[in-house]
Design an enzyme around this catalytic site. Structure first.
Site, short mmCIF file in Angstrom:
data_model
loop_
_atom_site.label_atom_id
_atom_site.label_comp_id
_atom_site.label_asym_id
_atom_site.label_seq_id
_atom_site.Cartn_x
_atom_site.Cartn_y
_atom_site.Cartn_z
N HIS A 102 -49.03 47.17 -6.57
CA HIS A 102 -48.79 45.97 -7.36
C HIS A 102 -49.02 44.68 -6.60
CE1 HIS A 102 -47.14 48.88 -10.15
NE2 HIS A 102 -47.11 47.94 -11.06
N GLY A 158 -67.12 15.61 -2.29
CA GLY A 158 -67.83 15.36 -3.54
C GLY A 158 -68.39 13.96 -3.56
N THR A 181 -55.40 40.07 -17.98
CA THR A 181 -55.04 41.35 -17.36
C THR A 181 -55.88 41.55 -16.12
OG1 THR A 181 -55.22 43.76 -17.59
CG2 THR A 181 -56.64 42.45 -19.00
N ASP A 235 -70.09 21.66 -3.37
CA ASP A 235 -69.89 20.60 -4.35
C ASP A 235 -70.16 21.05 -5.78
OD1 ASP A 235 -69.23 18.83 -2.36
OD2 ASP A 235 -71.24 17.99 -2.19
N ARG A 279 -80.63 20.17 10.24
CA ARG A 279 -81.52 19.16 9.68
C ARG A 279 -82.85 19.21 10.43
NH1 ARG A 279 -78.90 15.84 6.28
NH2 ARG A 279 -76.61 15.72 6.41
#
Length: 829
Positions: free
Chosen positions: A675, A209, A538, A166, A88
């Protein structure tokens, strides 16, 4: 008179000194943004600077504004937070502070600033730009600068990037860091789910939030929460009763756990704060549930960025540099956004104003305006959540004559999000009065086992059956690669016997092919004259008609996690290259996006193929890179090779070639995750998009209710595919996609939107263009079909549409014998 500090000489025409800065709250992906801006700036012939500690560094100047070299940002893509810091700065909020900042920029010769931060940071940036001419005048009037000093700096280019967990900026669907934060939340809720289920408990989970409920809403959609509190759309006046009634009904239907998600800025319609403790007391006293509160806190900001945030940070950082270079004095300051799947530029001031208007709308209790102030996705997700959470809202039921029996089937390989899409479809059906019918184990399962006793493959799905599926990987109703053409007669018989009125097909290219076959078989079988929708799912993301398939994001996250571990090993050994094989079939999407997300040295795709000159030049490039390593830096490298990039140049073969030709200067290994890329818990992006697309697909099928079979068959849109195309989600006729957009031979779209991203992978790795240019007279090795326009610089195919015969392994090794001398620097284009 103030002392005048000398500034660097002017840059050649068209080139700039571009500074990048992170400001406001940190978010995963910010470091990746800095990397992209730095390397794209250098690759564009510009000089790059980083401003450390946000606006404070701009005000302090000196060593807080440093020139950045190519190697300074190596490895930053996988780092969380921001490695150049943020803080800040009250001083910058006042004009004297901004005057100092302007002077410090002139001292360094900087004439463009890329800022990654929230709306407050971007507001400060635009104010700085608007004041810039008067700041130049003030520097001269106070004797801090001469007229000649400020003359080259009459205009300041500002480009904004939104870094925020957010996701609170209007005009963009996602901000850098939001999906990483959502991933952390969903992972935590998944863990909590297990203990909640075990003890039949209720959990109230508070997420970040303050002014935006995106994280809370998306977590609710992803994890199948029972109730969600968000600032933009508070619950009704009697929310206590409403929430308790919903949870009671869920419990009465057999649900063992309860999850309520509360945004930290949640309030009622009178703006009274709703604290998690209030919710906990209600659940404990009114319903008698054993209830716990979990506040996730700053863990939501931490950790490495997910694949999407790495890609977003990279693409937006590159676009920011392009915006700087294309800017004129008249160009308004842009902010780089994403809408669906398209990177766009929006007017920075307008985007910030729209964002601030949402907060103002909430303050005046105009919640309808607040919802509209968010992106279009936000309201869709809110509606989808409410529909899939409802259990017996009689006002949402359709008249009996409009209700349908909707078959749900999975076709092809499993992909993350299949179950989430199915759960959403089931919930939507039950809310509207339709009957969801699961066709287990694909078309072969339908044909072979539909009549099995006591339980066949055709089963009506109850709410409780699917309720737990939101976060499960794989396919709960089973999937199979078999196609209906293997037994059209029995497939049609089953559709008729079980009264299937519509078909929802979830899967990859096999699912696409299956619906294509059913559509074309309508002439022979009336049972197929029903509305059908394909939801692409997929890991390969190779389905025509869409730029995004459910499951591809989960695959990318699994792959980058694997590659991060591999890179750690490679870096610890200092001089090691890993060649990693990716899945994807004949589509190089996964290899390319993963390459963007991990900072791969190169990607080898089927579209471009692999040729001798490519390997020769890449090995030269590797030699040069390792030659620069004096022992003070870790130099692990990764090359990604798609599984079908070449039949001859296998992953192991390429690693062995590199190792042989390194002459002991570095090592090479290969790795095949296999896989692993298909399994695991679905990513939040795949979950939320699965829900959204699942609901939209069911609504689409519902629109055909009441039409005769012939009316359905005559409508080309009755067999459709839902997909993202650029900045839109749309349904497209299967007939059109089959005829115009499909490369049937290689099972992929003819026009693959991501092809130009290979250039960005190369640019940001420093890989020379010569690596992708075949040597004169070299064999044509590309997998691009004749009717597909090759990428610039990619090898052409011969006239037969097949690969030219390849040289023997001995010929290959002899060709790759390289001189020990290094090649010219490949970092500068």
């Amino acid at each position: 008179m103030a002392q005048i500090t000398l500034r660097p000489p002017e840059m050649p025409g068209g080139r700039k000194r571009i500074a990048v800065m992170t400001s406001g709250g940190d978010s995963p992906g910010m470091s990746g943004t800095v990397r992209a801006v730095v390397r794209q700036s250098i690759a564009s012939g510009c000089t790059s600077y980083a401003v450390f500690e946000g606006y404070q560094g701009l005000v302090d100047g000196g060593e807080m504004i440093r020139e950045m070299k190519w190697e300074d940002v190596r490895g930053w893509l996988s780092e969380g937070g921001t490695l150049i810091g943020t803080a800040r700065c009250k001083a910058f909020m006042e004009r004297p502070g901004r005057l100092k900042a302007a002077n410090n920029m002139i001292v360094k010769g900087i004439n463009a600033l890329v800022i990654c931060g929230g709306d407050g940071s971007l507001t400060g940036a635009d104010k700085f730009r608007n004041e810039w001419p008067s700041l130049m005048e003030e520097l001269v009037s106070k004797g801090m600068r001469t007229e000649d000093d400020v003359k080259p700096y009459k205009h300041l280019n500002i480009v904004g990037l939104v870094g925020s967990i957010d996701n609170d900026l209007s005009s963009t669907d996602a901000t850098i860091g939001c999906y990483s934060s959502l991933q952390r939340i969903c992972q935590s809720i998944d863990f909590i789910d297990a203990t909640a289920f075990s003890h039949q408990r209720a959990f109230v989970i508070e997420v970040m939030g303050r002014h935006c409920g995106w994280l809370a809403l998306m977590a609710g959609v992803s994890c199948g929460a029972d109730f969600v509190f968000i600032p933009e759309n508070p619950p009704t006046e009697n929310w206590e009763e409403e929430m308790c009634n919903i949870i009671k009904r869920h419990r009465a239907m057999g649900k063992r756990k309860t999850i309520v998600i509360v945004a930290e800025g949640a309030h009622d319609r009178n703006l009274n704060h709703i604290h998690p403790k209030m919710v906990e007391e209600l659940l404990s006293t009114r319903i008698g549930l054993d209830t716990r509160i979990t506040t996730l806190g700053h863990v939501q900001r931490g950790g490495p960025p997910c694949a999407y945030d790495r890609m977003l940070a990279t693409l937006q950082g590159v676009e920011a540099v392009k915006a700087v270079l294309e800017a004129t004095p008249e160009t308004v300051s842009p902010v780089i956004c994403i809408v669906e799947n398209k990177i766009v530029r929006r007017e920075l001031v307008k985007a910030v104003q729209l964002t601030q208007e949402v907060a103002k709308a909430i303050e005046r209790k105009d919640f309808e305006a607040a919802m509209k102030g968010r992106d279009a996705e936000f309201e869709e997700y809110w509606q989808a959540f409410n529909i899939t959470t409802a259990t017996d809202k009689s006002d949402m039921l359709l008249p009996p004559e409009q209700r349908m029996r909707i078959g749900i089937i999975h076709v092809g390989a499993p992909a993350g999000g299949m179950n989430a899409a199915t759960r959403a479809a089931v919930a939507y059906c039950l809310t509207k009065g339709h009957t969801p019918v699961a066709l287990h184990n694909g078309f072969p399962g339908l044909c072979r086992h539909h009549g099995d006793l006591p339980l066949g493959s055709v089963r009506d799905i109850k709410w409780l059956d699917a309720e737990q599926w939101a976060s499960r990987g794989g396919s709960e109703i089973g999937t199979n690669r078999g196609l209906p053409s293997e037994d059209f007669k029995t497939t049609a018989f089953c559709f008729g016997k079980y009264q299937i009125d519509a078909l929802f097909v979830v899967g990859g290219f096999e699912a696409f092919t299956a619906v294509s076959e059913l559509r074309r078989a309508r002439e022979q079988y009336d049972a197929f004259k029903i509305p059908m929708v394909v939801l692409p799912a997929t890991v390969s993301n190779n389905v025509p008609g869409t730029e995004f398939s459910i499951g591809s994001d989960t695959c990318l996250n699994a792959l980058i996690e694997y590659c991060d571990a591999i890179r750690q090993s490679a870096s610890a050994s200092r001089r090691r290259v890993f060649v990693v094989e990716t899945q994807g079939g004949a589509s190089g999407y996964i290899a390319t996006i993963a390459g963007l997300s991990i900072g791969a040295l190169a990607v080898y795709t089927p579209e471009e193929g692999i040729h001798l000159n490519m390997l020769v030049e890449d090995i030269k490039f590797l030699k040069e890179q390792f030659a620069k390593d004096k022992g003070h830096a870790r130099s692990g490298k990764i090359i990604l090779r798609n599984e079908k990039a070449s039949k001859v140049y296998t992953t192991e073969f390429i690693a062995n070639i590199i190792k042989e030709e390194s002459e002991g200067r570095f090592d090479a290994r290969f790795a095949v995750p296999g896989h692993v890329q298909q399994g695991g818990t679905p990513s939040p992006m795949d979950r939320v998009r699965a829900v959204r697309f699942g609901v939209k697909s069911l609504q689409y099928l519902e629109s055909f209710a009441g039409k005769s079979r012939q009316e359905v068959a005559d409508d080309p849109m009755s067999a459709a595919l839902i997909g993202i195309r650029g900045a839109r989600v749309k349904f497209t006729s299967m007939e059109k996609i089959e005829r115009v957009e499909t490369d049937w031979k290689d099972r992929r779209p003819k026009d693959e939107f991501w092809m130009n991203l290979v250039d960005i992978v190369d640019t940001l790795s420093g890989r020379p263009k010569t690596c992708r240019t075949p040597a004169p007279g070299s064999p044509a090795m590309s997998g691009v079909p004749q009717d597909h326009t090759p990428m610039p610089g990619s090898p052409a195919m011969d006239g037969t549409g097949t690969h030219t015969p390849l040289p023997t392994q001995r010929d290959t090794l002899e060709t790759l014998r390289l001189p020990p001398t290094s090649v010219p620097n490949g970092l500068m284009r």
